[in-house]
Design a protein around this motif. Structure first.
Motif, mmCIF file in Angstrom:
data_model
loop_
_atom_site.group_PDB
_atom_site.id
_atom_site.type_symbol
_atom_site.label_atom_id
_atom_site.label_comp_id
_atom_site.label_asym_id
_atom_site.label_seq_id
_atom_site.Cartn_x
_atom_site.Cartn_y
_atom_site.Cartn_z
ATOM 1 N N GLU A 134 -5.966 -10.424 4.997
ATOM 2 C CA GLU A 134 -6.303 -9.886 3.938
ATOM 3 C C GLU A 134 -7.864 -10.082 3.682
ATOM 4 O OE1 GLU A 134 -3.726 -9.733 0.936
ATOM 5 O OE2 GLU A 134 -2.226 -8.371 1.868
ATOM 6 N N LEU B 289 -11.184 -7.699 3.894
ATOM 7 C CA LEU B 289 -11.956 -7.638 2.494
ATOM 8 C C LEU B 289 -13.431 -7.754 2.859
ATOM 9 C CD1 LEU B 289 -12.113 -7.109 -0.529
ATOM 10 C CD2 LEU B 289 -11.792 -9.590 -0.799
ATOM 11 N N LEU C 209 -14.358 -2.696 -4.962
ATOM 12 C CA LEU C 209 -13.434 -3.842 -5.065
ATOM 13 C C LEU C 209 -12.359 -3.160 -6.189
ATOM 14 C CD1 LEU C 209 -12.610 -6.971 -4.840
ATOM 15 C CD2 LEU C 209 -13.426 -7.063 -7.018
ATOM 16 N N LEU C 210 -12.838 -2.438 -7.161
ATOM 17 C CA LEU C 210 -11.499 -1.828 -7.964
ATOM 18 C C LEU C 210 -10.612 -0.821 -7.151
ATOM 19 C CD1 LEU C 210 -13.638 -1.400 -11.276
ATOM 20 C CD2 LEU C 210 -11.823 -3.002 -10.764
ATOM 21 N N GLN D 193 -8.391 -2.884 -4.947
ATOM 22 C CA GLN D 193 -7.375 -3.436 -5.645
ATOM 23 C C GLN D 193 -6.281 -2.280 -6.029
ATOM 24 O OE1 GLN D 193 -9.356 -5.363 -9.121
ATOM 25 N NE2 GLN D 193 -8.512 -7.026 -8.164
ATOM 26 N N LYS D 194 -6.723 -1.008 -6.204
ATOM 27 C CA LYS D 194 -5.727 0.062 -6.546
ATOM 28 C C LYS D 194 -5.089 0.356 -5.475
ATOM 29 C CE LYS D 194 -5.646 4.710 -8.565
ATOM 30 N NZ LYS D 194 -6.613 5.783 -9.112
ATOM 31 N N ARG E 158 -4.183 -1.649 -3.076
ATOM 32 C CA ARG E 158 -3.223 -2.982 -2.822
ATOM 33 C C ARG E 158 -2.069 -2.903 -3.959
ATOM 34 N NH1 ARG E 158 -4.825 -7.840 -3.493
ATOM 35 N NH2 ARG E 158 -3.346 -8.461 -2.036
ATOM 36 N N HIS F 228 -2.736 -3.456 -7.141
ATOM 37 C CA HIS F 228 -3.024 -4.971 -7.987
ATOM 38 C C HIS F 228 -3.952 -4.345 -9.068
ATOM 39 C CE1 HIS F 228 -0.375 -7.795 -5.789
ATOM 40 N NE2 HIS F 228 -1.015 -7.174 -4.726
ATOM 41 N N GLU F 229 -3.438 -3.711 -9.833
ATOM 42 C CA GLU F 229 -4.678 -2.965 -10.974
ATOM 43 C C GLU F 229 -4.605 -3.954 -12.277
ATOM 44 O OE1 GLU F 229 -5.414 1.224 -10.903
ATOM 45 O OE2 GLU F 229 -3.295 1.167 -9.892
ATOM 46 N N GLY G 226 -5.221 -13.927 -5.372
ATOM 47 C CA GLY G 226 -6.650 -13.344 -5.534
ATOM 48 C C GLY G 226 -7.801 -14.323 -5.120
ATOM 49 N N THR H 129 -10.550 -13.989 -1.903
ATOM 50 C CA THR H 129 -12.110 -14.079 -2.018
ATOM 51 C C THR H 129 -12.650 -15.399 -1.517
ATOM 52 O OG1 THR H 129 -11.972 -14.813 -4.435
ATOM 53 C CG2 THR H 129 -11.883 -12.358 -3.893
ATOM 54 N N LEU I 63 -10.584 -3.889 -14.112
ATOM 55 C CA LEU I 63 -9.980 -5.063 -13.859
ATOM 56 C C LEU I 63 -9.240 -5.883 -14.944
ATOM 57 C CD1 LEU I 63 -9.774 -7.435 -11.591
ATOM 58 C CD2 LEU I 63 -11.756 -8.478 -12.887
#
Length: 355
Positions: free
Chosen positions: A13, A17, A50-51, A54-55, A57, A59-60, A77, A81, A246
């Protein structure tokens, strides 16, 4: 086999990314979607991308069913990163004695820094519930190296196991430890600053206020990165940016309910520093806010009050960024650009204290 997958999946992952953020800008824009404009601001492409990821995945939010799950998600997380550690930084583990037991801490020093230097006592963010030394390791390494200072990162007790004021008590104990052991830490008692992000910014501001009003040596500077400073009011930025950027409105409620569940006590100026009757005489400050952050308006209100009461203050809004960007340096160039500017303000603020 499941254990092997648990080890391999985060690496895959993380590689994915980095690969997505390395794509040409038009492709990244296509993935992120049309530009988001709100309150006369345009969200940076790095932040929007990035947002969006996350959505995808699922993970919001930072909140979770339990604090343990939220902490695990933040650690995951961080692993996604993470890149190679910032080079040229020497790191040493510390134990800070307090009335409630020892606190884990880390002392960061640029390798080429052999003489004394200012020291930044740093308190990590995470809503007083999540976050630890590891989640903010990259940020502390970066601050130490590029500001040319030592950084003491403090692992204070977390809520709900230890609600308010446990985190503040630990932060004050850590600051007192730094003052009392300044020479051994490579600094002097009149060259110690405090700083933190989000909940850590709240703790840094509270430590600065309490130290200034007590027999403690006051910090020489405050670095407050999108700080939480008022637990009693809902400002416009929380209504505008409380969903999808976030840090959510639900997250903020969840964190505060864990840290200080009694609403009647949230006006305590040790928690809601903005409500303190007198802010005069506090150390010079750099107050950083993000344009798409529900905490934006209270941070800027605090900077305005400091200025009104004669405290030298730099109030810097990054209008295109989101809450938490200081921990996203390794993901996108825009986050690192902002962090370099923050480092410059810290370096300048500390230099001015010498004159």
């Amino acid at each position: 086999m499941p254990k092997v997958l648990e080890l391999v999946q985060p690496k895959l992952e993380a590689a994915a990314l980095r690969g997505i953020f390395a794509l040409p800008r038009p492709v990244r824009r296509l993935i992120a979607g049309p530009p988001i404009r709100l309150d006369d601001q345009e969200l940076a492409l790095d932040a929007q991308l990035l947002l969006k990821l996350q959505k995808l995945r699922g993970h919001e939010q930072l909140a979770a069913a339990t604090p343990e799950l939220a902490r695990a998600a933040m650690r995951q997380g961080t692993r996604l990163t993470s890149t190679a550690p910032v080079s040229g930084v020497v790191v040493a583990d510390r134990q800070i004695p307090t009335a409630n037991g020892e606190l884990a801490a880390r002392l960061y020093r640029p390798r080429e820094l052999t003489g004394t230097s200012p020291l930044l006592v740093f308190f990590h963010g995470g809503g007083w519930v999540i976050g630890d030394l590891d989640t903010h390791d990259d940020l502390c390494r970066f601050l130490a190296k590029h500001a040319g200072v030592r950084v003491l990162s403090v692992d204070y007790r977390l809520a709900p196991e230890f609600p308010f004021p446990a985190a503040l008590d630990d932060s004050l104990a850590a600051y007192r430890y730094a003052v009392d052991n300044a020479a051994e830490l490579g600094t002097s008692s009149d060259a110690i600053a405090v700083g933190g992000d989000s909940a850590g910014g709240n703790l840094a501001a509270s430590v600065a206020l309490i130290a200034t009003r007590s027999d403690l040596v006051a910090p020489v500077f405050q670095l407050l990165i999108y700080p939480a400073v008022d637990a009693t009011a809902r400002r416009r930025s929380r209504e505008l940016f409380g969903n999808g950027f976030l840090l959510t409105d639900e997250d903020m409620t969840w964190f505060m309910d864990k840290y200080q569940p009694d609403e009647a006590l949230r006006a305590d100026p040790r928690l809601s520093v903005l409500l303190a009757e007198d802010l005069s005489g506090l150390p010079a400050a750099c107050v950083v806010t993000a344009g798409f952050d529900p905490l934006r308006d209270e941070g800027e209100a605090y900077a305005a009050r400091l200025a009104e009461e004669g405290v030298p203050v730099i109030s810097r809004r990054f209008p295109d960024l989101i809450h938490g960007f200081a921990n996203l340096r390794t993901v996108g160039d825009r986050f690192q650009e902002a962090l370099f500017e923050i480092v410059g303000a810290l370096r300048a603020g500390l230099s001015l204290q010498k004159t």
